[in-house]
Structures are given as C-alpha cells and as structure tokens.
Scaffold this active site. Structure first.
Site, short mmCIF file in Angstrom:
data_model
loop_
_atom_site.label_atom_id
_atom_site.label_comp_id
_atom_site.label_asym_id
_atom_site.label_seq_id
_atom_site.Cartn_x
_atom_site.Cartn_y
_atom_site.Cartn_z
N HIS A 98 1.52 4.26 -2.96
CA HIS A 98 1.46 5.73 -2.80
C HIS A 98 2.63 6.39 -3.53
CE1 HIS A 98 -1.97 6.35 -0.32
NE2 HIS A 98 -1.50 5.74 0.75
N HIS A 108 0.84 -1.21 0.00
CA HIS A 108 0.00 0.00 0.00
C HIS A 108 0.88 1.26 0.00
CE1 HIS A 108 -3.50 2.51 1.20
NE2 HIS A 108 -2.57 3.18 1.87
N GLU A 109 1.91 1.26 0.83
CA GLU A 109 2.79 2.45 0.90
C GLU A 109 3.59 2.62 -0.40
OE1 GLU A 109 2.37 4.65 3.14
OE2 GLU A 109 0.97 3.35 4.20
N GLU A 140 -6.48 6.71 -1.52
CA GLU A 140 -6.29 5.61 -0.56
C GLU A 140 -6.91 4.32 -1.12
OE1 GLU A 140 -4.61 5.33 2.29
OE2 GLU A 140 -3.92 7.40 2.06
#
Lengths: 80, 274
Positions: free
Chosen positions: B139, B135-136, B203
């Site tokens: 980003h 997930h990071e 997100e």
C-alpha cells in the site's frame, strides 16, 4: 396551471431520498466521510471494512429521520 | 509495465476525478470570482491538512507505540527485507492494542508507518504475518494512502462548492438551505463511488504485490481465512450480527457494496490461491 417550483421540489425529493439512504446505510455514509481522512480499517478486523460504533450508527439514522422530516415538510408546503 | 490493468483503471478513474475537480474549480472561479492560483493553492492546502491530520488522528486513536526491536526483532527484519524487495524505505513500525486482529498503513513512500495490533501478532503464524506486512508495505509502495487522501480531497472540494453554489443562487429560504446540504451530501457520495472503486481494486493489487514479495499468495490467504473464521466465532462478532440484524438492509448487499473499501474476503482468498 402554476409552474412547479424546481428548487423546492428537488429539496423535497432529494431530501427524502438522502434521508432513506442515511437510515438504511449508516456505515456506508460514515465511510464516505472518513475514507482518506483516517485509515478505513483501523477499527474493524483486518481485511474487512471498518465497523462503526453504535452511537455513530444511530446518530446517522437520527440525521436520516430529520432529513426525511424536513423533506416531507418542504413537500407538504409545496402542495398545501 | 508491472500493473497494466491498474494503470489503465487509474487513468480512467483519475480522469473522472479530475473532471469533477475541474468543474468545481470553474464553478469556484465563476460563482465566487476566485483567481486560478487561489483555487489551486486552496486545494493543495486542503488536501495537505487532511493528509497530516488523518495520519496523526489514526495513530493517536489506536494509541500506537513504536514497536520495540528487542521484543519484535524478527518483524523488523522481515519489514526491512520486504521493503528492500519493493524498493521503498523501511517504514516506521508501530504496535497497538486494538481489541481485534488488525493492521494498517499510513503515510507515503519515505515517510510511511505500519501499525500492527498485538492481537494479530498473537493470532498469526510468522509466514502469515509476513504476508500481512507485505500487503501493508505494498500500500505504501503503490501510494495508496496518498491516492485515497487525494480522492477524498476532490470529493470534499466538489461537495463544498456544489453546496455553496446552490446556497448562493437561492432565495435564502429554508428549502434552499436544505437543498444545499442535501446536494453537498449527494455530490460527495457520487464522487466517493469512484474513489471507493479505486480502493477495492488497489486491495487486489496490494495482495498481488505481497504474494510476489513473499513468493506466493497462500500465507496471506491463510491469514485472511484465520481472521475471518475468528470473526465468525468470536462473541464480539455475535454482537455485531445482532446489530446488523437491526439494519433494514444487509451491509454487504445492494447499495452498501458500492461504498465498500475492501473487496469480499472470499474473492481475495480465491485470487491469492490462483
């Protein structure tokens, strides 16, 4: 009837409104100023909005009270 | 195209943000007599300083240290693998003691940093932690950090100009000073509503990219569940609830929702499991 001074009226109305927002939503106000400057979730838990320290929360609320007070002062000056 | 929805929404939100900026630039040129090149150079410098300062402050504020390879070798391996999968350079990995399970990304593609808290590493199973890492990394791959810095930059520039425009067109009365401050704050809030809407949508996109990279959304969904359940049970959380009880309105209701950076965790879990 004298015309209503627009800027003073705006200062009074918007000032009180902003003050109430600062008092009611201190976390949101801090977020508005910190998002994009520091990672929003570096303080809170993963997946949630960042929490803010109590000192910040109360500082924003004090600023809100000051805002309401100045707004009311400007408003009263208009009427009196 | 990978994220048609994201591209379309970004185009709309980006156009609105650009419109705000264009109005501010015209005001700067009209009211202050600033030439176009100065407005552009000033804007880029303003956003650049915010970006550099923000990254430095974030790492310093949590006292992040480089993640030792001998101790966290498997995290480095997974980050390397996921970065290859997402087509980005492996970011710098750092670890910090934050007091809560957390992780965040700073920087951009090619110069990114992912910070993971020791508490998160202890709490999650390996596949769940891999979901968080993915997930990071998403980003960074999607340039979300840069997008947020740009959004905040536009909001700040528009707010500062609105404030000065009010100030310079007034009579230097106390009402004018006060109105300038109030208009600056309200302008910043209005522009940030768009920026935060973008943040919440990104997100979901990072969740979706993470699920693609690790072959399913369940590990990240379990990680989010574990963290939110831990939050409900922890004593720190009880303190927070007491503090929240002092609020006039709940932080996740009404206006506060508009100023949220993350969508509700339950919704993210639901989408990850779809």
């Amino acid at each position: 009837m004298a015309p209503v001074p627009l800027r003073e009226t705006l200062a009074a109305v918007l000032g009180v409104a902003l003050g109430l927002v600062l008092i009611a939503y201190p976390e949101a106000v801090v977020r508005v100023h910190t998002v994009g400057r520091v990672p929003g979730n570096r303080r809170g838990e993963y997946g949630d909005d960042a929490t803010i320290p109590d000192t910040w929360r109360w500082a924003v609320r004090v600023a809100g009270v000051a805002c309401v007070a100045v707004g009311l002062f400007v408003g009263i000056r208009l009427v009196v | 195209m990978k994220h048609v929805g994201l591209t379309a929404r970004m185009a709309i939100a980006g156009s609105i943000l650009f419109a705000f900026y264009a109005v501010a630039a015209v005001v700067a040129m009209g009211v202050f007599g600033a030439p176009l090149w100065l407005v552009l150079v000033g804007s880029v410098a303003f956003v650049g300083v915010q970006y550099k300062l923000g990254k430095w402050m974030a790492l310093r504020s949590v006292r992040a240290e480089d993640m030792p390879k001998d101790q966290y070798g498997w995290i480095h391996d997974r980050a390397e693998h996921l970065s290859n999968e997402m087509g980005i350079e492996k970011p710098r990995l750092m670890v910090a003691r934050m007091g809560v399970p957390n992780a965040f990304a700073v920087g951009r593609k090619g110069a990114g940093t992912v910070v993971v808290s020791e508490e998160l590493i202890r709490l999650l199973d390996r596949d769940e932690l891999e979901g968080v890492l993915a997930h990071e990394l998403a980003h960074i791959a999607n340039r979300d950090v840069v997008m947020m810095v740009l959004g905040q930059g536009v909001a700040s520039i528009v707010a500062i100009l609105a404030q000065w425009a009010v100030l310079l067109t007034g009579d230097n009365d106390i009402a004018d000073f006060f109105l300038a401050i109030v208009v600056g704050q309200i302008t910043q809030m209005l522009v940030m509503i768009f920026v935060l809407a973008i943040s919440r949508y990104r997100e979901y996109v990072a969740d979706s990219d993470a699920a693609d990279a690790i072959g399913g959304g369940d590990p990240l969904a379990r990680a989010l569940e574990k963290i939110s359940h831990g939050n409900e049970q922890s004593s720190d959380s009880r303190v927070d609830e007491n503090v929240n009880a002092l609020c006039i309105f709940g932080q996740e209701r009404g206006l506060a929702k508009l100023f949220s950076t993350h969508p509700p965790t339950e919704k993210r879990i639901e989408r990850l499991r779809r």
